[in-house]
Enzyme design. Structure first.
Site, PDB file in Angstrom:
ATOM      1  N   ARG A   1     -17.555 -71.537 -25.858  1.00  0.00           N
ATOM      2  CA  ARG A   1     -18.272 -70.979 -27.011  1.00  0.00           C
ATOM      3  C   ARG A   1     -18.951 -72.069 -27.843  1.00  0.00           C
ATOM      4  O   ARG A   1     -20.032 -71.864 -28.388  1.00  0.00           O
ATOM      5  CB  ARG A   1     -17.313 -70.139 -27.882  1.00  0.00           C
ATOM      6  CG  ARG A   1     -17.940 -69.639 -29.181  1.00  0.00           C
ATOM      7  CD  ARG A   1     -17.265 -68.393 -29.720  1.00  0.00           C
ATOM      8  NE  ARG A   1     -15.813 -68.487 -29.757  1.00  0.00           N
ATOM      9  CZ  ARG A   1     -15.100 -69.202 -30.638  1.00  0.00           C
ATOM     10  NH1 ARG A   1     -15.716 -69.897 -31.569  1.00  0.00           N
ATOM     11  NH2 ARG A   1     -13.781 -69.226 -30.580  1.00  0.00           N
TER      12      ARG A   1
ATOM     13  N   ASP B   1     -41.304 -65.114 -35.760  1.00  0.00           N
ATOM     14  CA  ASP B   1     -40.919 -64.524 -34.490  1.00  0.00           C
ATOM     15  C   ASP B   1     -42.101 -64.754 -33.541  1.00  0.00           C
ATOM     16  O   ASP B   1     -43.132 -64.104 -33.662  1.00  0.00           O
ATOM     17  CB  ASP B   1     -40.632 -63.027 -34.676  1.00  0.00           C
ATOM     18  CG  ASP B   1     -40.212 -62.343 -33.374  1.00  0.00           C
ATOM     19  OD1 ASP B   1     -40.467 -62.903 -32.298  1.00  0.00           O
ATOM     20  OD2 ASP B   1     -39.637 -61.236 -33.448  1.00  0.00           O
TER      21      ASP B   1
ATOM     22  N   LYS C   1     -38.171 -61.872 -23.072  1.00  0.00           N
ATOM     23  CA  LYS C   1     -39.557 -61.515 -22.794  1.00  0.00           C
ATOM     24  C   LYS C   1     -40.252 -62.605 -21.976  1.00  0.00           C
ATOM     25  O   LYS C   1     -39.920 -62.796 -20.838  1.00  0.00           O
ATOM     26  CB  LYS C   1     -40.280 -61.229 -24.119  1.00  0.00           C
ATOM     27  CG  LYS C   1     -39.473 -60.346 -25.087  1.00  0.00           C
ATOM     28  CD  LYS C   1     -39.278 -58.925 -24.593  1.00  0.00           C
ATOM     29  CE  LYS C   1     -38.255 -58.133 -25.391  1.00  0.00           C
ATOM     30  NZ  LYS C   1     -38.483 -58.065 -26.832  1.00  0.00           N
TER      31      LYS C   1
HETATM   32  C1  PLP Z   1     -37.768 -57.774 -27.941  1.00  0.00           C
HETATM   33  C2  PLP Z   1     -38.126 -58.368 -29.232  1.00  0.00           C
HETATM   34  C3  PLP Z   1     -37.135 -58.779 -30.140  1.00  0.00           C
HETATM   35  C4  PLP Z   1     -35.641 -58.557 -29.906  1.00  0.00           C
HETATM   36  O1  PLP Z   1     -35.153 -59.253 -28.826  1.00  0.00           O
HETATM   37  P1  PLP Z   1     -33.877 -58.764 -27.946  1.00  0.00           P
HETATM   38  O2  PLP Z   1     -33.792 -59.839 -26.904  1.00  0.00           O
HETATM   39  O3  PLP Z   1     -34.207 -57.424 -27.414  1.00  0.00           O
HETATM   40  O4  PLP Z   1     -32.707 -58.742 -28.858  1.00  0.00           O
HETATM   41  C5  PLP Z   1     -37.549 -59.364 -31.327  1.00  0.00           C
HETATM   42  N1  PLP Z   1     -38.852 -59.528 -31.621  1.00  0.00           N
HETATM   43  C6  PLP Z   1     -39.832 -59.146 -30.777  1.00  0.00           C
HETATM   44  C7  PLP Z   1     -41.246 -59.361 -31.168  1.00  0.00           C
HETATM   45  C8  PLP Z   1     -39.518 -58.554 -29.557  1.00  0.00           C
HETATM   46  O5  PLP Z   1     -40.488 -58.172 -28.734  1.00  0.00           O
END
Ligand code: PLP
Length: 350
Positions: free
Chosen positions: A47, A171, A195
């Site tokens: 961890r 983000d 992604k």
């Molecule tokens: C998918 C996504 C998230 C969240 O990510 P997870 O891996 O599903 O927790 C946050 N911001 C954006 C822009 C996303 O496309």
């Protein structure tokens, strides 16, 4: 070094024990002490640190141009860690059209724990300035946004944050490589590595990258290991493998999306295309300044309303009807019937 070269080398070393050119996956959850009780290799327990996670974090820091990176088990776990680094009573400014999971996180978890949150239109700098108060500790941005691909001027928002003594995070899930927020003055970048970074729709993960080693970054590290939202060694290995081809994939994603957007913009039955690479997009000028390319996501509105949009999604052959961007396949989604009432996506949007 070119970003393509960096992506191939960052976080990769030849395994000294075997000479293997692909890193071994270290599943061990615990590591042997020496006779004096120390840990000669620096690893103690899964961890707190793992060789595959450390390699991934080195790769992430190198690709985003930050001093330190922190890998998590999902994108929302990464976002959560930066919110946990704040204190009750602190104020956060976030976009009204922020990723729906982030809205949920803020409203249903962290507001209950005493964070104050204002949702504003991040493309309007006066609204951002108006929302900031002496308790503001974090301005959260997301650009291009989902689903309208709105563009936030992130350097300008970072300036507002810093003038108020707050940190600014972005983000950057939708625009890795082609947008480098840390170079534009931001303090943190977040990725859902699920992604584009993983890139093959087969691993869930998230990350924060800090521009410099600040107290806040130190706190994020403590939260990562104390709260334990860490990714598995195999997940780290898969994400780092995906990142090796990321710059080339982003080039292809951007090239393809621009072609599709241009074709749609000329189509008789399409009324509007939302893609920052098109000169007709409201955020095109800012996107050109802060992005080297426009990435692979777009949305469009069809004439004929909700039924026509649903019918369009139903008839596609190469595009799969699935959510989540960033894989090598092509996905299409008709958000209206599946998202909540509050989605900013018009019913005729795909
Ligand atoms: C998918 C996504 C998230 C969240 O990510 P997870 O891996 O599903 O927790 C946050 N911001 C954006 C822009 C996303 O496309």
């Amino acid at each position: 070094m070119r970003i393509e070269t960096l992506a191939v080398h960052a976080g990769h070393e030849i395994d000294t024990a075997t000479g293997a050119v692909a890193a071994p996956i270290h599943l061990s959850t615990t590591f042997e002490r020496d006779a004096e009780g120390g840990y000669p290799h620096g690893y103690i327990y899964g961890r707190s640190a793992n060789p595959n996670r450390q390699a991934l974090e080195q790769g992430l820091a190198a690709l985003e141009g930050g001093e330190e990176a922190f890998a998590f088990g999902s994108g929302v776990a990464a976002s959560s860690a930066i919110l946990q680094a704040l204190a009750p009573g602190d104020h956060v400014v976030a976009p009204t059209d922020v990723y729906h999971g982030m809205t949920k996180l803020l409203r249903e978890v962290y507001m209950r724990w005493g964070l104050e949150v204002s949702f504003v239109d991040m493309t309007n700098l006066d609204s951002v300035r108006g929302a900031v108060d002496p308790k503001t500790k974090l301005i959260w941005t997301e650009t291009p946004s989902n689903p309208l691909l709105k563009i936030t001027n992130i350097a300008a928002v970072a300036e507002i944050a810093h003038a108020a003594g707050a940190i600014c995070a972005c983000d950057n899930t939708w625009a890795p490589i082609v947008q480098r927020p840390l170079d534009l003055g931001l303090d943190f970048v977040m990725h859902s590595t699920t992604k584009y970074l993983g890139g093959h729709s087969d691993v869930t993960g998230g990350a924060l990258v800090a521009k410099t080693k600040t107290d806040c970054a130190e706190r994020v590290r403590e939260i990562q290991t104390t709260c334990g939202g860490v990714p598995s060694p195999f997940d780290c290995w898969l994400i780092l493998r995906g990142m090796r081809s990321l710059p080339w994939r982003m080039r292809a994603h951007s090239e393809n999306a621009l072609k599709v957007a241009t074709w749609l913009a000329d189509h008789q039955r399409v009324e509007r295309v939302h893609y920052p690479g098109l000169a007709s997009h409201a955020g095109h000028e800012i996107a050109r300044q802060q992005m080297s390319d426009f990435s692979g996501m777009l949305s469009f509105e069809v004439g004929g309303g909700k039924e026509a949009a649903g019918g369009g999604a139903a008839k596609t052959k190469l595009f799969l009807r699935a959510t989540s961007p960033g894989g090598v396949g092509r996905f299409i989604e008709h958000p209206a019937p599946i998202k909540s009432e509050k989605t900013p996506a018009p019913p005729r949007m795909l």
